[in-house]
Scaffold this motif. Sequence first.
Motif, PDB file in Angstrom:
ATOM      1  N   LEU A 150       0.826  -1.204   0.000  1.00  0.00           N
ATOM      2  CA  LEU A 150       0.000   0.000   0.000  1.00  0.00           C
ATOM      3  C   LEU A 150       0.860   1.254   0.000  1.00  0.00           C
ATOM      4  CD1 LEU A 150      -2.903  -0.936   2.467  1.00  0.00           C
ATOM      5  CD2 LEU A 150      -3.054  -0.603  -0.005  1.00  0.00           C
ATOM      6  N   ASN A 151       1.983   1.211   0.708  1.00  0.00           N
ATOM      7  CA  ASN A 151       2.884   2.369   0.730  1.00  0.00           C
ATOM      8  C   ASN A 151       3.454   2.644  -0.654  1.00  0.00           C
ATOM      9  OD1 ASN A 151       2.557   2.984   3.434  1.00  0.00           O
ATOM     10  ND2 ASN A 151       4.270   1.722   4.103  1.00  0.00           N
ATOM     11  N   VAL A 157       1.860   0.159  14.098  1.00  0.00           N
ATOM     12  CA  VAL A 157       2.545   1.433  13.863  1.00  0.00           C
ATOM     13  C   VAL A 157       2.567   1.760  12.370  1.00  0.00           C
ATOM     14  CG1 VAL A 157       4.780   2.605  13.979  1.00  0.00           C
ATOM     15  CG2 VAL A 157       3.952   1.318  15.949  1.00  0.00           C
ATOM     16  N   MET A 158       2.821   0.752  11.530  1.00  0.00           N
ATOM     17  CA  MET A 158       2.864   0.981  10.087  1.00  0.00           C
ATOM     18  C   MET A 158       1.490   1.377   9.549  1.00  0.00           C
ATOM     19  SD  MET A 158       5.449  -1.994   8.686  1.00  0.00           S
ATOM     20  CE  MET A 158       5.266  -1.441   6.985  1.00  0.00           C
ATOM     21  N   VAL A 159       0.439   0.782  10.091  1.00  0.00           N
ATOM     22  CA  VAL A 159      -0.913   1.152   9.664  1.00  0.00           C
ATOM     23  C   VAL A 159      -1.189   2.612  10.000  1.00  0.00           C
ATOM     24  CG1 VAL A 159      -3.364   0.804  10.113  1.00  0.00           C
ATOM     25  CG2 VAL A 159      -1.900  -1.163   9.770  1.00  0.00           C
ATOM     26  N   MET A 173      -0.029   9.315   6.261  1.00  0.00           N
ATOM     27  CA  MET A 173       0.518   9.698   4.950  1.00  0.00           C
ATOM     28  C   MET A 173      -0.588   9.868   3.915  1.00  0.00           C
ATOM     29  SD  MET A 173       3.857   7.202   4.746  1.00  0.00           S
ATOM     30  CE  MET A 173       3.946   7.429   2.973  1.00  0.00           C
ATOM     31  N   LEU A 174      -1.544   8.943   3.927  1.00  0.00           N
ATOM     32  CA  LEU A 174      -2.628   9.016   2.945  1.00  0.00           C
ATOM     33  C   LEU A 174      -3.532  10.210   3.212  1.00  0.00           C
ATOM     34  CD1 LEU A 174      -3.687   7.492   0.479  1.00  0.00           C
ATOM     35  CD2 LEU A 174      -5.267   6.302   1.987  1.00  0.00           C
ATOM     36  N   ASP A 175      -3.751  10.543   4.483  1.00  0.00           N
ATOM     37  CA  ASP A 175      -4.543  11.727   4.808  1.00  0.00           C
ATOM     38  C   ASP A 175      -3.886  12.989   4.252  1.00  0.00           C
ATOM     39  OD1 ASP A 175      -6.438  10.235   6.108  1.00  0.00           O
ATOM     40  OD2 ASP A 175      -5.597  10.531   8.104  1.00  0.00           O
ATOM     41  N   LYS A 176      -2.562  13.064   4.413  1.00  0.00           N
ATOM     42  CA  LYS A 176      -1.828  14.210   3.874  1.00  0.00           C
ATOM     43  C   LYS A 176      -1.901  14.228   2.346  1.00  0.00           C
ATOM     44  CE  LYS A 176      -0.379  15.650   7.901  1.00  0.00           C
ATOM     45  NZ  LYS A 176      -0.887  16.924   8.481  1.00  0.00           N
ATOM     46  N   LEU A 177      -1.782  13.049   1.745  1.00  0.00           N
ATOM     47  CA  LEU A 177      -1.851  12.963   0.287  1.00  0.00           C
ATOM     48  C   LEU A 177      -3.231  13.362  -0.217  1.00  0.00           C
ATOM     49  CD1 LEU A 177      -0.642  12.172  -2.440  1.00  0.00           C
ATOM     50  CD2 LEU A 177      -1.336   9.808  -1.982  1.00  0.00           C
ATOM     51  N   SER A 178      -4.249  12.966   0.506  1.00  0.00           N
ATOM     52  CA  SER A 178      -5.608  13.322   0.112  1.00  0.00           C
ATOM     53  C   SER A 178      -5.805  14.833   0.146  1.00  0.00           C
ATOM     54  CB  SER A 178      -6.619  12.647   1.049  1.00  0.00           C
ATOM     55  OG  SER A 178      -7.939  12.957   0.683  1.00  0.00           O
ATOM     56  N   ASP A 179      -5.292  15.487   1.185  1.00  0.00           N
ATOM     57  CA  ASP A 179      -5.363  16.948   1.265  1.00  0.00           C
ATOM     58  C   ASP A 179      -4.566  17.584   0.121  1.00  0.00           C
ATOM     59  OD1 ASP A 179      -6.896  16.709   3.526  1.00  0.00           O
ATOM     60  OD2 ASP A 179      -5.208  16.952   4.909  1.00  0.00           O
TER      61      ASP A 179
END
Length: 310
Positions: A148-149, A223-225, A231-237
Amino acid sequence: MHNKYILQEKNFILTDNDEDYNWLEIMSPTEEELKSLLSKFNLPRDYVFDVSDPYELPRTEGLEDDMPNLFILSYPIKISNYQYITRAIAIIIDKEKVITICSEDAEVFDNIKSNKSHKMDNIEEIENFILEIAWEISKAYIDYIKVLNIEIDELQNQTKRSTQTKYLEKIIAIQKSLTTFQMSTRENVPVIESIFELDYLSESENRDDLLRDLQVENKQARVMVERSTLMLDKLSDLYTNVINNNLNEVMKILTSVTILMTIPTIVGGIWGMNVRLPWQDSEHGFWILMALSLLIGIITLWILKKNDYL
């Protein structure tokens, strides 16, 4: 579908013996198979039927009485590189036998069945097998989060100059997978902690190593989740901002082009009025008007560029 395995020299070997086996694996069971299992091992109904519920939560039963020990964990299933679901697996420890029941097969059990698990060398007793399953489940979460990363990194590069909604759909799918992982790894924690308290594991020579490895692997998965979700929240923004910025750029260009295209229309409209106008009797009047329109257009274009409107 069911398979029987016997533990010999730290390896699980497929067997047809209905009595002499250590691990009974049941996958995608029918109702008849589950009823047969209930009568053969005298198990409570919820031990075997609850795993058919796709929303079943991890839990334990029978740890404080004479009933067989039940451990239900959530394990991940890969749909695509960015879509995952979780399902429940029931692990029942009954004397010398371990029974596992899951509604869907998954890659998480392949290493165990093929004796390729990283921790299999430490499995000397069938009671330790539950540690092996829990460790493989935690490891599967980590492996899938790594995939996913990679998808998140690719999305970050693809969305820099794009306004296409297909990337937004992919972000939503990854977000859904991470949310599912976050809930499942969190709910698995109490079940894994209860494994640490099992009496029949206290005499195992490898108990401390196995439990420590399991604890580390499960914590790493959680922790990885959390990190990937952030990271995905930041990418979505970022993607939302990129889309808005790109749309603004498009609107600026279209507006500027509209202004430039309006100039010849205005000039033509003025000289189309039924009144006396300059150059109306000149044989070069048309080309004079074209040159005038072009000159005004060039001046307007310069002003737009100078003010960063184009």
